[in-house]
Structures are given as C-alpha cells and as structure tokens.
Design a protein around this motif. Sequence first.
Motif, PDB file in Angstrom:
ATOM      1  N   SER A  33       0.841  -1.197   0.000  1.00  0.00           N
ATOM      2  CA  SER A  33       0.000   0.000   0.000  1.00  0.00           C
ATOM      3  C   SER A  33       0.874   1.245   0.000  1.00  0.00           C
ATOM      4  O   SER A  33       2.029   1.220   0.428  1.00  0.00           O
ATOM      5  N   TRP A  34       0.260   2.345  -0.446  1.00  0.00           N
ATOM      6  CA  TRP A  34       0.996   3.600  -0.648  1.00  0.00           C
ATOM      7  C   TRP A  34       0.252   4.749   0.000  1.00  0.00           C
ATOM      8  O   TRP A  34      -0.891   5.029  -0.345  1.00  0.00           O
ATOM      9  N   ASP A  35       0.890   5.433   0.944  1.00  0.00           N
ATOM     10  CA  ASP A  35       0.285   6.546   1.657  1.00  0.00           C
ATOM     11  C   ASP A  35       0.469   7.837   0.862  1.00  0.00           C
ATOM     12  O   ASP A  35       1.588   8.175   0.464  1.00  0.00           O
ATOM     13  N   GLY A  36      -0.619   8.568   0.663  1.00  0.00           N
ATOM     14  CA  GLY A  36      -0.566   9.829  -0.066  1.00  0.00           C
ATOM     15  C   GLY A  36      -0.896   9.643  -1.535  1.00  0.00           C
ATOM     16  O   GLY A  36      -1.803  10.256  -2.062  1.00  0.00           O
ATOM     17  N   ALA A  37      -0.114   8.805  -2.208  1.00  0.00           N
ATOM     18  CA  ALA A  37      -0.366   8.418  -3.601  1.00  0.00           C
ATOM     19  C   ALA A  37      -0.471   9.607  -4.539  1.00  0.00           C
ATOM     20  O   ALA A  37      -1.353   9.672  -5.390  1.00  0.00           O
ATOM     21  N   GLY A  38       0.456  10.563  -4.387  1.00  0.00           N
ATOM     22  CA  GLY A  38       0.533  11.670  -5.326  1.00  0.00           C
ATOM     23  C   GLY A  38       1.790  11.544  -6.167  1.00  0.00           C
ATOM     24  O   GLY A  38       2.816  11.055  -5.691  1.00  0.00           O
ATOM     25  N   GLU A  39       1.721  11.984  -7.399  1.00  0.00           N
ATOM     26  CA  GLU A  39       2.886  11.979  -8.279  1.00  0.00           C
ATOM     27  C   GLU A  39       3.453  13.391  -8.368  1.00  0.00           C
ATOM     28  O   GLU A  39       2.746  14.327  -8.766  1.00  0.00           O
ATOM     29  N   VAL A  40       4.716  13.543  -7.966  1.00  0.00           N
ATOM     30  CA  VAL A  40       5.327  14.873  -7.939  1.00  0.00           C
ATOM     31  C   VAL A  40       6.496  14.985  -8.918  1.00  0.00           C
ATOM     32  O   VAL A  40       7.432  15.747  -8.701  1.00  0.00           O
TER      33      VAL A  40
END
Length: 402
Positions: free
Chosen positions: A88-95
Amino acid sequence: MRDISRRGMLGLGVGTAAALGLAGCGTGGGSELSRPAGREEDGQVGDKHSVKPIGDGSTAYTGRQPHQPVEPVPLQPGETPPQFVIFSWDGAGEVGNGLFPRFLKLAEEHDAKMTFFLSGLYLLPEYKKPLYKPPNNAVGASDIGYLTDGHIKETLKYVRQAWLEGHEIGTHFNGHFCTGTGSVAKWTPAQWRSEIDQATSFVKEWRTNTGWTDLPSLPFDYDKELVGGRTPCLLGRNNLLPVARERGWRYDASSPGGRQRWPEKHLGVWDLPLQQIPFPGHRFEILSMDYNVMVNQSKYSTRAPSYNYPGWRTQATQSYLAGFRRAYETNRAPFFIGNHFEEWNGGIYMDAVEEALKGMAGQKDVRLVSFRQFVDWLDVQDPAVLARLRRLEVGQRPADGW
C-alpha cells in the motif's frame, strides 16, 4: 513524495529503551484468476457500460472495475490458505519523480494489485486551500505540501490508470496532522466525519475546484469505491472506527504495532495493521513500512552519507523478505507493507520494495492483492476456520496440518 510523512509512522524497535520516533493483484495462482481486461474505447471501460458522469463530472460510473479476481471461495477442509501480501501507498501523489508509474509498471509485470491511499488534498490547487477547514487547525493549513497544478494533473492521470488496472483507491485523509493541539490523535468522531467529507469532496469535485475541463473523469464512484484508509501517523483510529463503521467501510489499516497473525474485526471493521517484522542484524523488530526502516537506519536523516546506501538497501530488502518468509513458511498470516512515493536516502527504500516484491511474486500460493480484495476473501470464509487461523502465533505452523 515531498513532506508526506516527516511526522508519520511509529519507528519502533521492539526491545529498545525508547521509540526511534514519530514520522511521517495480483493473483499468484490458485482459484483467483484475473478476469479479462475491460476495453477503453468510445467512452467505454470496465464492463462496457457507457460513462455516466457523477456530480460535476470529476468522477463517473464506468461499470465493473477491470482486472479483478474471480469471486473468492471458502477454504476447503485441509486446504492450505493462500499467502496474501498487500503493498500500500500513503498519499499516492505523483510529484514528477516517476515513482507512481514505476510501481504501476512493476505491478503489471508481476500480476500484482495494490492499494493507493490517496490524500484528498493532493487534488486541491493551493490557491483554493481556503476550501479546506481542518479540525483544530487554521483554515487551509496542512502538514504536507499542496501539489503544483502540473503534479495534480499527473496524480489524476495515475490514479485513473491505477483503478483501470485493478488497483484500489483508499484514503489517507487530508492535512496529515501528527503533533500539537491539532493532531489527528485528538480528533472527535464528528471531526473525523468532517475530515472524511472534505477528503472525498476534493476527489469528487476536482473539476470544479481546478476549472479544468479537458481531462477525463476518474472512472469510479468514490462513495462506493472508498471502503478503507490509513490515518496519518497511525493516530486517532479509536474515534475514527465508529465513523468508519457507520459509513460502511470494511477495513482500517491504521493500527500501529501489529503482529504477523490473522486479523480480526474491531467495531465490525477489519483491523489490518502494519506489522512488526525482523530487522536483520538486530534483536528488535520494526514496523513494515519504508519510513520506519529509514528511521531505524538513519535516525530520521533522509539525506545520510551515500556510503551507507548499499548496505541499507540490502538490509531493507532482507527485512521485508524475512517478514514474508516467516509468514509464508508458518502460519500464512497476511503480510502488509506500507510505502510512500519518496526518494529518501537516494531512493534505496523504493529499490528495496521493488526487489522484495520480485522475491515474493510467482511463488506457490502467493497472492499480491489490494486490501479490498483481501477483505473480499475474508468475508466469504467460515468464521470457525478464521478463528482457527487466528489461534496460530507469529511463526507457528499448525501442529496437525491445515
């Protein structure tokens, strides 16, 4: 991703005098074979239903989610349970660091499904931050950064792609408050309701909030898609759980310091915690999350001297694999690994997660699934069978076989 967990998870070493700190589907065989992929053409996805916009069109009903396993079935007498592994991935934003697409590609290559805990704030432009009213904090405040417009667009792109490829979209809520009077640890149930309402609204109304009309909708009904989440810093879950139950959420992944045993429900919600796993070279164990490995290796430094990196990368990989093997070879308890799209210490923790996944994928009975897919399986099992599995301790094989 930037600032996602500077005050996130509990970096605990079992047996140490003090904590090292607060911070920050696959279906590998058996009966869970993937359905054929849904086509996406002429406005059709999933089960070929026409796209039906929801609200302002930020989201849309597009039919049944593609790339899902067949319906789970109960274990038969004497049948060995699958070894479930959930990344699992917390936040899951691409920067712009390419980590979201990197792990989507890795998942595709190894028939893995994952859970992406999307921070609702990552779909809200910074100039619209007065729309966010965090409990016990100033309007617009956040302990993680708002994304640029370009990065919001990339995040939308990869969240959309993730769902179409069969992954789960959960929630990491919004402002990631871990300390002080505004900490999520102090929020009441009513304040959690407000936070959830805002987190979901930022997903369901990104088109209104951004003014963008040239991007496709997210291809799911988020009110139905959202069935679980992970709180910032693993705090505040006691007051969250009643709200999760009333909203029909099926699981919570916020419990700190879990052990590698079969899960149970709290207040009717499956408790799926990060777990204590072996830490090679030490007598204590650490939580199964990249941040906690980093804290125990570098004492919070995200830019430690690079000569440490090769050894730390190996140690992190071996820690994940040791936790996996302990479950796989004994009680077959599900194994939960939490991550962030971060490049701490040269990106070695991303490399370790990738190598660990490769070491698990393809082995007999191993299922790399999302949390939602896992609870689908749990919910069809005979309660007596699950109770028997829960009696197995960490590293304990069933004395009389399965």
